[in-house]
Design a protein around this motif. Structure first.
Motif, short mmCIF file in Angstrom:
data_model
loop_
_atom_site.label_atom_id
_atom_site.label_comp_id
_atom_site.label_asym_id
_atom_site.label_seq_id
_atom_site.Cartn_x
_atom_site.Cartn_y
_atom_site.Cartn_z
N ARG A 5 0.83 -1.21 0.00
CA ARG A 5 0.00 0.00 0.00
C ARG A 5 0.86 1.26 0.00
N TYR A 6 1.93 1.22 0.78
CA TYR A 6 2.82 2.40 0.87
C TYR A 6 3.47 2.70 -0.48
N LEU A 7 4.01 1.66 -1.12
CA LEU A 7 4.69 1.86 -2.40
C LEU A 7 3.73 2.33 -3.48
N VAL A 8 2.51 1.76 -3.51
CA VAL A 8 1.52 2.18 -4.50
C VAL A 8 1.11 3.63 -4.26
N ARG A 9 0.86 3.98 -3.01
CA ARG A 9 0.44 5.35 -2.68
C ARG A 9 1.52 6.36 -3.04
N GLN A 10 2.79 6.00 -2.81
CA GLN A 10 3.90 6.91 -3.09
C GLN A 10 4.39 6.80 -4.54
N ARG A 11 3.80 5.87 -5.29
CA ARG A 11 4.16 5.67 -6.70
C ARG A 11 5.64 5.35 -6.86
N LEU A 12 6.12 4.40 -6.07
CA LEU A 12 7.51 4.00 -6.09
C LEU A 12 7.66 2.63 -6.73
N PRO A 13 8.79 2.38 -7.38
CA PRO A 13 9.00 1.05 -7.98
C PRO A 13 9.18 0.00 -6.90
N PHE A 14 8.74 -1.22 -7.18
CA PHE A 14 8.85 -2.32 -6.23
C PHE A 14 10.23 -2.96 -6.26
N ARG A 15 10.68 -3.32 -7.44
CA ARG A 15 11.88 -4.13 -7.59
C ARG A 15 13.14 -3.29 -7.69
N GLY A 16 14.25 -3.92 -7.31
CA GLY A 16 15.56 -3.32 -7.50
C GLY A 16 16.27 -3.97 -8.67
N HIS A 17 17.41 -3.42 -9.07
CA HIS A 17 18.15 -4.00 -10.19
C HIS A 17 18.83 -5.30 -9.78
N ASP A 18 19.14 -5.43 -8.48
CA ASP A 18 19.80 -6.64 -7.98
C ASP A 18 19.11 -7.03 -6.67
N GLU A 19 18.36 -8.13 -6.70
CA GLU A 19 17.63 -8.57 -5.52
C GLU A 19 18.29 -9.78 -4.86
N SER A 20 19.54 -10.06 -5.20
CA SER A 20 20.25 -11.19 -4.60
C SER A 20 20.56 -10.91 -3.14
N ASP A 21 20.88 -11.98 -2.41
CA ASP A 21 21.18 -11.83 -0.98
C ASP A 21 22.40 -10.96 -0.74
N GLU A 22 23.33 -10.92 -1.70
CA GLU A 22 24.56 -10.15 -1.52
C GLU A 22 24.37 -8.67 -1.83
N SER A 23 23.23 -8.30 -2.42
CA SER A 23 23.01 -6.91 -2.83
C SER A 23 22.87 -5.99 -1.62
N ALA A 24 23.45 -4.78 -1.75
CA ALA A 24 23.35 -3.80 -0.67
C ALA A 24 21.99 -3.12 -0.66
N ARG A 26 18.25 -4.20 -2.17
CA ARG A 26 17.47 -5.20 -2.90
C ARG A 26 16.15 -4.64 -3.44
N GLY A 27 15.96 -3.32 -3.39
CA GLY A 27 14.73 -2.71 -3.91
C GLY A 27 13.81 -2.29 -2.79
N ASN A 28 12.90 -1.37 -3.10
CA ASN A 28 12.04 -0.77 -2.07
C ASN A 28 11.21 -1.80 -1.31
N PHE A 29 10.59 -2.75 -2.04
CA PHE A 29 9.69 -3.68 -1.38
C PHE A 29 10.43 -4.57 -0.38
#
Length: 496
Positions: A5-24, A26-29
């Motif tokens: 709900r927060y991301l939709v309301r703020q119109r922010l992207p869900f995914r990051g470019h790198d969602e691996s465990d090592e990523s600093a 992993r995206g907003n969601f």
């Protein structure tokens, strides 16, 4: 979830470019989920790595499980794929800014692993440069090559068959079938019926105009609470008058309160309900339109009411109302059956066949009864009748002579044309190959102690897949099935 709900309301992207465990990052969601986990010990026990593998909401976890299966040294005939696509969509910047304004195609694989277990995986969204069948096929070929799969492994295709992608997916289906004749396409029967009955009817100009007028009517009298209340009040008055005059019977379940229902775009059965109530409430609706035209405060609605009154008092309206009620009513039983969750596959196929036969019978013998219904409706509501032997006047070009009679126009250009389109579309969408294939599959159903088991149908089923069953295999299968049946009949454990 609150994070969504927060991301939709703020119109922010869900995914990051790198969602691996090592990523600093992993995206907003996922970062919001991680933050929530850090604040609540109870939630931390049921999300991310502590959640079931198919519910971790991590893209890589959803798509990767298929890869080990496809790389196993398993004979290709044991790995059978079903390709399911949804039509390309344009992701807006408000949803995913990193892929904004790109047309993408959702891809799902349903497959059988080496243990004979049926699995399903969402593979991902494939970017397509254009929505042509050639472009879609190229994207699928690239995906198969990337995954180390062969088009020869396909045993099924499934697409959305509606709207703008219908034609392209039809061509895509053909392109894949040329490469692999065993990749059969069987669409959802209930959706097919929706496309057959409503979409085809709208291809005929007059029928399309008829449904546009129904939509306009609902905007004028059905969109406001006052309009609906007035319909109910006028309808109750008519019921009371009819009862007092002895024209209407009373009893339990009779004379229920009615109002206009807006039809759903993906449920044609709602169109039938709307038209049925329109016919029943016609005199009430005419009174309401006259009231809106004379005393309405909205000038736009007043003009619309005026146009609707002119149309609803024409023979054309009465004709198409009765024709569409006839067509939709004829297929109503099939629609109800197709939407049952516990449906035996043989029952809807039998109903499809019967419905096609009824449509053909209606075309051959239904004209006189339809005309009688139209004339009866016109007389009841004081709508001017047309002389069937008279010359047809085209309302779109009244000055030009049509050189045809009203009889020819309504019977040949309307009645026969619409029914021919319906029958042709039924034959195309519910073709004999698919229905026979499903009938053969149903013979393997374990329901009611394998009551539908049929040796001949099982043998016929093997013929649909020449890549999996050679001529020698089919001969062997015939003998094996004979031995199997005799063996089962002699086994006391299967006495019942």
């Amino acid at each position: 979830m609150k994070e969504i709900r927060y991301l939709v309301r703020q119109r922010l992207p869900f995914r990051g470019h790198d969602e691996s465990d090592e990523s600093a990052n992993r995206g907003n969601f996922l970062e919001l989920v991680k933050y929530t986990v850090g604040q609540n010990e109870v939630i931390s026990k049921v999300v991310l790595e502590n959640a079931p593998k198919n519910n971790q909401m991590v893209f890589d976890e959803m798509s990767e499980p298929l890869i080990p299966e496809t790389r196993d040294p398993v004979p290709s005939s044991f790995l059978l794929l079903d390709l399911i696509l949804d039509y390309p969509v344009v992701w807006q910047q408000t949803v995913q800014s990193n892929v904004s304004d790109k047309e993408q195609m959702a891809v799902v694989f349903r497959f059988v692993d080496k243990h004979g277990t049926v699995k399903e995986r969402f593979i991902g969204l494939i970017h397509v440069k254009e929505t042509s069948s050639a472009s879609l096929k190229c994207a699928i070929d690239s995906l198969f090559a990337k995954r180390g799969l062969s088009m020869k492994q396909l045993r099924g295709q499934g697409y959305d068959g509606a709207n703008n992608m219908k034609g392209e997916f039809n061509w895509l289906r053909s392109l894949i079938l040329r490469e692999n004749s065993s990749a059969y396409y069987i669409h959802c029967f209930a959706h097919q019926l929706q496309l057959v009955v409503v979409a085809v009817a709208k291809k005929q100009f007059e029928v399309g105009d008829f449904f546009d007028m129904i939509s306009a009517l609902l905007n004028v009298v059905g969109a406001s609470c006052k309009g609906k209340d007035r319909i109910r009040e006028e309808y109750l008055k008519e019921i009371e008058e009819g009862i007092n005059q002895g024209e209407i019977k009373t009893g339990k379940g009779l004379n229920q309160e009615l109002s206009l229902q807006r039809p759903g775009n993906t449920r044609w059965g709602t169109h039938y309900t709307t038209l049925h109530r329109l016919a029943h409430l016609f005199s009430v609706i005419i009174k309401l339109l006259e009231f809106v035209e004379e005393e309405g405060t909205d000038s736009t609605k007043r003009r619309q009411a005026n146009g609707l009154l002119k149309y609803f008092n024409t023979f054309d309206f009465a004709f198409y109302l009765q024709l569409m009620l006839l067509l939709l009513g004829l297929t109503n039983s099939l629609s109800v059956a197709l939407q049952k969750k516990d449906q035996d596959i043989l029952n809807p196929m039998s109903l499809v066949k019967s419905t096609k036969q009824q449509l053909c019978k209606l075309r051959d013998d239904g004209w006189d009864s339809l005309v009688n219904e139209v004339f009866s409706f016109c007389k009841k509501h004081d709508i001017e009748l047309v002389i069937m032997d008279g010359e047809f006047v085209n309302p779109r070009n009244p000055r030009k002579r049509s050189n045809m009679t009203n009889f020819h126009h309504y019977q040949v250009e309307c009645f026969y044309t619409i029914l021919d389109m319906q029958i042709q579309e039924f034959n195309d969408r519910f073709d004999e190959v698919n229905t026979e294939l499903l009938s053969c599959v149903a013979s393997l159903s374990p329901i009611d102690s394998f009551h539908e088991f049929d040796q001949l149908k099982v043998l016929r089923l093997s013929e649909f897949y020449p890549q999996d069953f050679t001529h020698v295999d089919r001969r062997s299968l015939e003998h094996q099935l004979g031995l199997y049946i005799d063996n089962i009949r002699e086994d006391e454990r299967f006495a019942n």
